[in-house]
Scaffold this motif. Structure first.
Motif, PDB file in Angstrom:
ATOM      1  N   UNK A 146      -7.615   0.077  37.678  1.00 43.39           N
ATOM      2  CA  UNK A 146      -6.574  -0.476  38.554  1.00 43.39           C
ATOM      3  C   UNK A 146      -6.485  -1.994  38.455  1.00 43.39           C
ATOM      4  N   UNK A 147      -7.429  -2.605  37.742  1.00 44.56           N
ATOM      5  CA  UNK A 147      -7.421  -4.051  37.591  1.00 44.56           C
ATOM      6  C   UNK A 147      -7.970  -4.804  38.776  1.00 44.56           C
ATOM      7  N   UNK A 148      -8.652  -4.103  39.688  1.00 44.27           N
ATOM      8  CA  UNK A 148      -9.200  -4.763  40.874  1.00 44.27           C
ATOM      9  C   UNK A 148     -10.475  -5.535  40.577  1.00 44.27           C
ATOM     10  N   UNK A 149     -11.245  -5.052  39.610  1.00 47.24           N
ATOM     11  CA  UNK A 149     -12.416  -5.798  39.160  1.00 47.24           C
ATOM     12  C   UNK A 149     -12.364  -5.870  37.640  1.00 47.24           C
ATOM     13  N   UNK A 150     -12.950  -6.904  37.074  1.00 46.72           N
ATOM     14  CA  UNK A 150     -12.970  -7.062  35.627  1.00 46.72           C
ATOM     15  C   UNK A 150     -14.181  -6.349  35.040  1.00 46.72           C
ATOM     16  N   UNK A 151     -14.149  -6.106  33.750  1.00 48.74           N
ATOM     17  CA  UNK A 151     -15.314  -5.484  33.112  1.00 48.74           C
ATOM     18  C   UNK A 151     -16.512  -6.425  33.133  1.00 48.74           C
ATOM     19  N   UNK A 152     -16.273  -7.734  33.116  1.00 48.43           N
ATOM     20  CA  UNK A 152     -17.391  -8.681  33.203  1.00 48.43           C
ATOM     21  C   UNK A 152     -18.058  -8.580  34.573  1.00 48.43           C
ATOM     22  N   UNK A 153     -17.279  -8.339  35.625  1.00 48.30           N
ATOM     23  CA  UNK A 153     -17.852  -8.115  36.951  1.00 48.30           C
ATOM     24  C   UNK A 153     -18.728  -6.865  36.937  1.00 48.30           C
ATOM     25  N   UNK A 154     -18.262  -5.843  36.248  1.00 43.82           N
ATOM     26  CA  UNK A 154     -19.044  -4.603  36.177  1.00 43.82           C
ATOM     27  C   UNK A 154     -20.362  -4.831  35.459  1.00 43.82           C
ATOM     28  N   UNK A 155     -20.352  -5.567  34.357  1.00 45.07           N
ATOM     29  CA  UNK A 155     -21.607  -5.804  33.632  1.00 45.07           C
ATOM     30  C   UNK A 155     -22.562  -6.678  34.454  1.00 45.07           C
ATOM     31  N   UNK A 156     -22.009  -7.528  35.328  1.00 44.38           N
ATOM     32  CA  UNK A 156     -22.870  -8.255  36.261  1.00 44.38           C
ATOM     33  C   UNK A 156     -23.570  -7.296  37.209  1.00 44.38           C
ATOM     34  N   UNK A 203      -6.384   2.274  31.518  1.00 44.65           N
ATOM     35  CA  UNK A 203      -7.197   1.502  30.587  1.00 44.65           C
ATOM     36  C   UNK A 203      -7.651   0.210  31.246  1.00 44.65           C
ATOM     37  N   UNK A 204      -8.386  -0.594  30.510  1.00 45.99           N
ATOM     38  CA  UNK A 204      -8.721  -1.946  30.958  1.00 45.99           C
ATOM     39  C   UNK A 204      -8.687  -2.885  29.761  1.00 45.99           C
ATOM     40  N   UNK A 205      -8.789  -4.182  30.032  1.00 44.28           N
ATOM     41  CA  UNK A 205      -8.466  -5.213  29.037  1.00 44.28           C
ATOM     42  C   UNK A 205      -9.196  -5.066  27.700  1.00 44.28           C
TER      43      UNK A 205
END
Length: 294
Positions: A146-156, A203-205
């Motif tokens: 949904x674009x609410x969090x980035x994949x970099x936020x997830x890896x954090x 999908x995501x970026x």
């Protein structure tokens, strides 16, 4: 959705011949309750009946249930079987015809491209417990799509929870899609015929960038990505967004996807659909060929 069905009607409620013939034309097996299903799970079977006690028994056995008549309790209900639209969306092998459609919406993963799964590869590379990692990921999948969090936020988050430092972008490093040639051929043919073809993808970026670089987005007149739209399938708003942007009525749109819940959501809006996945009666390629031809 269901792969086969059975019936248990009282003598006063004969199975409509047109219903039986329609199922046969779509190669949907129809038998008497209870069925001998072999290796097919009971929850892939749908019972049609006008008797509440039979519906209740089938429900306890794990069947899906369809009550025909008034005042019945079942998973699905209708006063009669004269209108096929009440049961058509329930079968995996049933695909709508394209007549009258001016807009064709294609999912991307497992439809236009294949070899998209990467979670197990990520877990192996970073020495993570596969089960724990995938279960954890499921809680973050929708917010990322949904674009609410980035994949970099997830890896954090992964670093904090699993105690590892992730370098680069694993979702990109382990994502190695290839084209599904039969779907690419269809897209090119529809475009040559002057049809409007668009992509509607969850999908995501990191994945979207790879998909664009490989040339998949160039196959479409327009591509809609969930993380850019702010909403993902199966939410009805996903489809409404595309229809509004395209200036198209639901009745004029056709949608191809490999997830049942996405097909069900689109179908409820009046969009014609094809579930592009192998079923009990037909393969995905067979269904595609029946609708669009070779």
């Amino acid at each position: 959705m269901f792969d086969i069905c059975c019936e248990a009607f009282s003598s006063s409620c004969l199975l409509l011949p047109s219903f039986e013939q329609r199922l046969a034309s779509e190669k949907i097996p129809l038998g008497k309750f209870p069925l001998q299903t072999g290796n097919l799970p009971m929850n892939r079977c749908l019972l049609f009946s006008d008797k509440q006690e039979i519906l209740d028994e089938a429900k306890r056995m794990g069947y899906g249930t369809f009550g025909v008549g008034t005042s019945l309790k079942a998973d699905y209900c209708a006063d009669s079987l004269e209108d096929e639209s009440v049961y058509r969306p329930l079968f995996t092998s049933w695909s709508d015809k394209t007549e009258g459609c001016t807009l064709f919406i294609f999912d991307m993963g497992n439809v236009v491209i294949k070899n998209i799964h990467m979670l197990k590869k990520v877990a192996r590379k970073w020495h993570l417990n596969e089960k724990e990692f995938i279960e954890d990921y499921q809680s973050y999948n929708s917010p990322m799509m949904d674009g609410f969090i980035s994949t970099s936020d997830y890896w954090g988050h992964v670093k904090h929870k699993f105690g590892i430092t992730v370098e680069g972008e694993p979702f990109a490093q382990e994502f190695t899609p290839v084209f599904n040639e039969e779907m690419v051929a269809l897209l090119k043919r529809l475009s040559k015929e002057g049809k409007r073809v668009v992509c509607g993808s969850n999908t995501f970026a990191p994945h979207w960038e790879i998909i664009e670089r490989m040339g998949a987005l160039a196959l479409f007149d327009k591509a809609y990505a969930s993380h850019e739209m702010g909403v993902s399938k199966p939410a009805r708003q996903f489809f409404e967004y595309i229809l509004e942007k395209e200036g198209c009525k639901a009745s004029k749109a056709y949608f191809i996807d490999d997830y049942e819940e996405n097909i069900e959501s689109a179908s409820k809006l009046g969009i014609k659909c094809l579930l592009y996945v192998d079923g009990y009666a037909k393969s995905a390629s067979e269904k595609l060929n029946e609708v669009f031809g070779s």
